[in-house]
Design a protein around this motif. Structure first.
Motif, PDB file in Angstrom:
ATOM      1  N   GLY A   1      66.691 -30.795 -35.835  1.00 59.84           N
ATOM      2  CA  GLY A   1      67.526 -31.457 -34.828  1.00 59.84           C
ATOM      3  C   GLY A   1      67.897 -32.866 -35.244  1.00 59.84           C
ATOM      4  N   SER A   2      66.972 -33.565 -35.890  1.00 60.46           N
ATOM      5  CA  SER A   2      67.279 -34.913 -36.393  1.00 60.46           C
ATOM      6  C   SER A   2      68.334 -34.856 -37.494  1.00 60.46           C
ATOM      7  CB  SER A   2      66.010 -35.582 -36.924  1.00 60.46           C
ATOM      8  OG  SER A   2      65.105 -35.810 -35.881  1.00 60.46           O
ATOM      9  N   ILE A   3      68.228 -33.855 -38.345  1.00 61.67           N
ATOM     10  CA  ILE A   3      69.242 -33.681 -39.396  1.00 61.67           C
ATOM     11  C   ILE A   3      70.589 -33.367 -38.758  1.00 61.67           C
ATOM     12  CG2 ILE A   3      69.942 -32.275 -41.373  1.00 61.67           C
ATOM     13  CD1 ILE A   3      66.879 -31.892 -41.918  1.00 61.67           C
ATOM     14  N   TRP A   4      70.598 -32.482 -37.767  1.00 58.73           N
ATOM     15  CA  TRP A   4      71.825 -32.147 -37.043  1.00 58.73           C
ATOM     16  C   TRP A   4      72.452 -33.393 -36.427  1.00 58.73           C
ATOM     17  CZ3 TRP A   4      73.042 -32.729 -31.860  1.00 58.73           C
ATOM     18  CH2 TRP A   4      74.198 -32.089 -31.415  1.00 58.73           C
ATOM     19  N   GLU A   5      71.609 -34.209 -35.784  1.00 55.31           N
ATOM     20  CA  GLU A   5      72.099 -35.435 -35.144  1.00 55.31           C
ATOM     21  C   GLU A   5      72.692 -36.396 -36.175  1.00 55.31           C
ATOM     22  OE1 GLU A   5      70.309 -38.462 -31.774  1.00 55.31           O
ATOM     23  OE2 GLU A   5      69.428 -36.463 -31.968  1.00 55.31           O
ATOM     24  N   LYS A   6      72.081 -36.479 -37.340  1.00 52.22           N
ATOM     25  CA  LYS A   6      72.604 -37.333 -38.415  1.00 52.22           C
ATOM     26  C   LYS A   6      73.971 -36.836 -38.870  1.00 52.22           C
ATOM     27  CE  LYS A   6      72.490 -40.276 -41.903  1.00 52.22           C
ATOM     28  NZ  LYS A   6      72.902 -41.653 -41.714  1.00 52.22           N
ATOM     29  N   VAL A   7      74.107 -35.523 -39.046  1.00 55.77           N
ATOM     30  CA  VAL A   7      75.381 -34.958 -39.491  1.00 55.77           C
ATOM     31  C   VAL A   7      76.469 -35.186 -38.442  1.00 55.77           C
ATOM     32  CG1 VAL A   7      76.587 -32.791 -40.030  1.00 55.77           C
ATOM     33  CG2 VAL A   7      74.326 -33.234 -41.007  1.00 55.77           C
ATOM     34  N   VAL A   8      76.145 -34.953 -37.178  1.00 54.26           N
ATOM     35  CA  VAL A   8      77.160 -35.016 -36.119  1.00 54.26           C
ATOM     36  C   VAL A   8      77.438 -36.445 -35.679  1.00 54.26           C
ATOM     37  CG1 VAL A   8      77.720 -34.288 -33.752  1.00 54.26           C
ATOM     38  CG2 VAL A   8      76.608 -32.688 -35.321  1.00 54.26           C
ATOM     39  N   PHE A   9      76.392 -37.247 -35.470  1.00 59.67           N
ATOM     40  CA  PHE A   9      76.556 -38.573 -34.880  1.00 59.67           C
ATOM     41  C   PHE A   9      76.304 -39.736 -35.842  1.00 59.67           C
ATOM     42  CE2 PHE A   9      75.397 -35.815 -31.284  1.00 59.67           C
ATOM     43  CZ  PHE A   9      76.508 -36.013 -30.487  1.00 59.67           C
ATOM     44  N   GLY A  10      75.819 -39.432 -37.050  1.00 58.97           N
ATOM     45  CA  GLY A  10      75.611 -40.501 -38.016  1.00 58.97           C
ATOM     46  C   GLY A  10      74.280 -41.209 -37.918  1.00 58.97           C
ATOM     47  N   ARG A  11      73.361 -40.710 -37.111  1.00 57.79           N
ATOM     48  CA  ARG A  11      72.014 -41.287 -37.023  1.00 57.79           C
ATOM     49  C   ARG A  11      71.020 -40.181 -36.722  1.00 57.79           C
ATOM     50  NH1 ARG A  11      72.824 -45.209 -31.926  1.00 57.79           N
ATOM     51  NH2 ARG A  11      71.734 -46.516 -33.401  1.00 57.79           N
ATOM     52  N   TYR A  12      69.805 -40.351 -37.233  1.00 53.61           N
ATOM     53  CA  TYR A  12      68.797 -39.299 -37.108  1.00 53.61           C
ATOM     54  C   TYR A  12      68.266 -39.130 -35.686  1.00 53.61           C
ATOM     55  CZ  TYR A  12      68.643 -38.680 -42.129  1.00 53.61           C
ATOM     56  OH  TYR A  12      68.970 -38.403 -43.431  1.00 53.61           O
ATOM     57  N   LEU A  13      68.181 -40.186 -34.948  1.00 52.16           N
ATOM     58  CA  LEU A  13      67.660 -40.120 -33.582  1.00 52.16           C
ATOM     59  C   LEU A  13      68.363 -41.163 -32.725  1.00 52.16           C
ATOM     60  CD1 LEU A  13      63.802 -39.761 -34.076  1.00 52.16           C
ATOM     61  CD2 LEU A  13      65.306 -38.084 -33.026  1.00 52.16           C
ATOM     62  N   PHE A  14      68.311 -40.936 -31.436  1.00 53.88           N
ATOM     63  CA  PHE A  14      68.778 -41.882 -30.431  1.00 53.88           C
ATOM     64  C   PHE A  14      70.279 -42.173 -30.498  1.00 53.88           C
ATOM     65  CE2 PHE A  14      64.287 -43.017 -31.371  1.00 53.88           C
ATOM     66  CZ  PHE A  14      63.747 -42.467 -30.218  1.00 53.88           C
ATOM     67  N   ALA A  15      71.067 -41.172 -30.901  1.00 55.79           N
ATOM     68  CA  ALA A  15      72.513 -41.300 -30.782  1.00 55.79           C
ATOM     69  C   ALA A  15      72.815 -41.431 -29.292  1.00 55.79           C
ATOM     70  CB  ALA A  15      73.211 -40.078 -31.373  1.00 55.79           C
ATOM     71  N   PRO A  16      73.791 -42.254 -28.919  1.00 58.29           N
ATOM     72  CA  PRO A  16      74.050 -42.469 -27.491  1.00 58.29           C
ATOM     73  C   PRO A  16      74.216 -41.179 -26.681  1.00 58.29           C
ATOM     74  CG  PRO A  16      75.280 -44.056 -28.790  1.00 58.29           C
ATOM     75  CD  PRO A  16      74.634 -43.096 -29.768  1.00 58.29           C
ATOM     76  N   ALA A  17      74.843 -40.171 -27.250  1.00 56.04           N
ATOM     77  CA  ALA A  17      75.077 -38.929 -26.507  1.00 56.04           C
ATOM     78  C   ALA A  17      73.777 -38.207 -26.154  1.00 56.04           C
ATOM     79  CB  ALA A  17      75.981 -38.005 -27.322  1.00 56.04           C
ATOM     80  N   PHE A  18      72.727 -38.395 -26.948  1.00 58.63           N
ATOM     81  CA  PHE A  18      71.451 -37.705 -26.715  1.00 58.63           C
ATOM     82  C   PHE A  18      70.284 -38.685 -26.626  1.00 58.63           C
ATOM     83  CE2 PHE A  18      74.063 -34.267 -28.298  1.00 58.63           C
ATOM     84  CZ  PHE A  18      73.672 -33.210 -27.502  1.00 58.63           C
ATOM     85  N   PHE A  19      70.554 -39.915 -26.224  1.00 59.79           N
ATOM     86  CA  PHE A  19      69.526 -40.950 -26.228  1.00 59.79           C
ATOM     87  C   PHE A  19      68.317 -40.557 -25.369  1.00 59.79           C
ATOM     88  CE2 PHE A  19      67.461 -44.732 -24.560  1.00 59.79           C
ATOM     89  CZ  PHE A  19      67.150 -45.400 -25.733  1.00 59.79           C
ATOM     90  N   TRP A  20      68.540 -40.228 -24.093  1.00 56.86           N
ATOM     91  CA  TRP A  20      67.405 -39.958 -23.203  1.00 56.86           C
ATOM     92  C   TRP A  20      66.702 -38.660 -23.551  1.00 56.86           C
ATOM     93  CZ3 TRP A  20      65.293 -43.842 -21.203  1.00 56.86           C
ATOM     94  CH2 TRP A  20      66.048 -44.949 -20.844  1.00 56.86           C
ATOM     95  N   GLU A  21      67.444 -37.690 -24.059  1.00 55.85           N
ATOM     96  CA  GLU A  21      66.802 -36.464 -24.517  1.00 55.85           C
ATOM     97  C   GLU A  21      65.866 -36.761 -25.687  1.00 55.85           C
ATOM     98  OE1 GLU A  21      70.379 -35.458 -22.243  1.00 55.85           O
ATOM     99  OE2 GLU A  21      70.004 -36.849 -23.879  1.00 55.85           O
ATOM    100  N   ASP A  22      66.318 -37.629 -26.604  1.00 54.66           N
ATOM    101  CA  ASP A  22      65.478 -38.002 -27.746  1.00 54.66           C
ATOM    102  C   ASP A  22      64.263 -38.821 -27.307  1.00 54.66           C
ATOM    103  OD1 ASP A  22      67.171 -36.676 -29.442  1.00 54.66           O
ATOM    104  OD2 ASP A  22      68.118 -38.476 -30.264  1.00 54.66           O
ATOM    105  N   VAL A  23      64.461 -39.705 -26.343  1.00 54.31           N
ATOM    106  CA  VAL A  23      63.327 -40.496 -25.835  1.00 54.31           C
ATOM    107  C   VAL A  23      62.266 -39.556 -25.262  1.00 54.31           C
ATOM    108  CG1 VAL A  23      62.607 -42.095 -24.012  1.00 54.31           C
ATOM    109  CG2 VAL A  23      64.622 -42.630 -25.408  1.00 54.31           C
ATOM    110  N   PHE A  24      62.692 -38.605 -24.443  1.00 56.42           N
ATOM    111  CA  PHE A  24      61.726 -37.685 -23.851  1.00 56.42           C
ATOM    112  C   PHE A  24      61.123 -36.759 -24.900  1.00 56.42           C
ATOM    113  CE2 PHE A  24      59.829 -34.931 -20.692  1.00 56.42           C
ATOM    114  CZ  PHE A  24      59.495 -35.832 -19.703  1.00 56.42           C
TER     115      PHE A  24
END
Length: 195
Positions: free
Chosen positions: A103-126
């Motif tokens: 999922g972190s790799i997916w987030e990096k590919v889609v949003f340019g960062r491994y974690l805490f991209a704004p679109a999934f910030f709270w999901e990543d925090v939890f």
């Protein structure tokens, strides 16, 4: 009039009255919500194999969770089946690690960062809490910390956090589908077609 406007500007941020319009104040309109994905992010999401990987791992993890939850509850109710319950929680945790890494790799590919991209910030925090609780369970089992019942209660706490986190992601996926439907409807309307 000047004093009223100045006073209103300073009190507006702390105004907590749910009936503002009834009280004589103007209704505030929420700013339009930003779509979950930009057009470029959607293109990257649809073009990466990591989307498929996430799509396969998520239901697998849920199935492992259901089996494990049954085994954990059985142990807590009867005191029997500790080894099977423990093995199932370990497997669930390993699948969780796999989905988090991919999922972190997916987030990096889609949003340019491994974690805490704004679109999934709270999901990543939890997700960090979910990981912490599952890892604490592994630590308790491997370190012999606590009794069997305490370890299983820790597993249940990890599972509750997982259910909350999974719900966050399901709601986010639903929002993405609604965004895409609205954009499709807007394109159809712009072309002059009716539904």
């Amino acid at each position: 009039m000047f004093t009223t406007n100045v006073l209103a500007r300073f009190t507006a941020p702390i105004d907590s009255c749910p009936w503002g319009t009834v009280a004589g104040r103007h209704a505030r309109h929420a700013a339009p919500r930003r779509p979950l994905y930009t057009a470029e992010e959607r293109r990257r999401r649809d073009g990466t194999r990591w989307t498929l990987v996430q799509g396969l791992l998520a239901p697998l993890q849920f199935a492992v969770f259901l089996v494990s939850l049954g085994l954990v509850l059985h142990f807590l109710a009867t005191g029997e089946g500790y080894a099977a319950a423990t093995a199932s929680v370990v497997v669930k945790t390993l699948v969780l690690y796999a989905i988090m890494v991919t999922g972190s790799i997916w987030e990096k590919v889609v949003f340019g960062r491994y974690l805490f991209a704004p679109a999934f910030f709270w999901e990543d925090v939890f997700s960090m809490l979910v990981l912490a609780l599952h890892t604490a369970y592994l630590g308790a089992v491997l370190g012999g910390i606590g009794d069997a019942e305490g370890q299983m209660l820790l597993a249940l706490a990890a599972y509750v956090s997982y259910v909350v986190n999974a719900t966050q992601f399901v709601l986010k996926l639903r929002a993405a589908r609604l965004d895409e439907r609205a954009m499709r409807d807007d394109r159809i309307a712009a072309l002059g077609y009716s539904k």
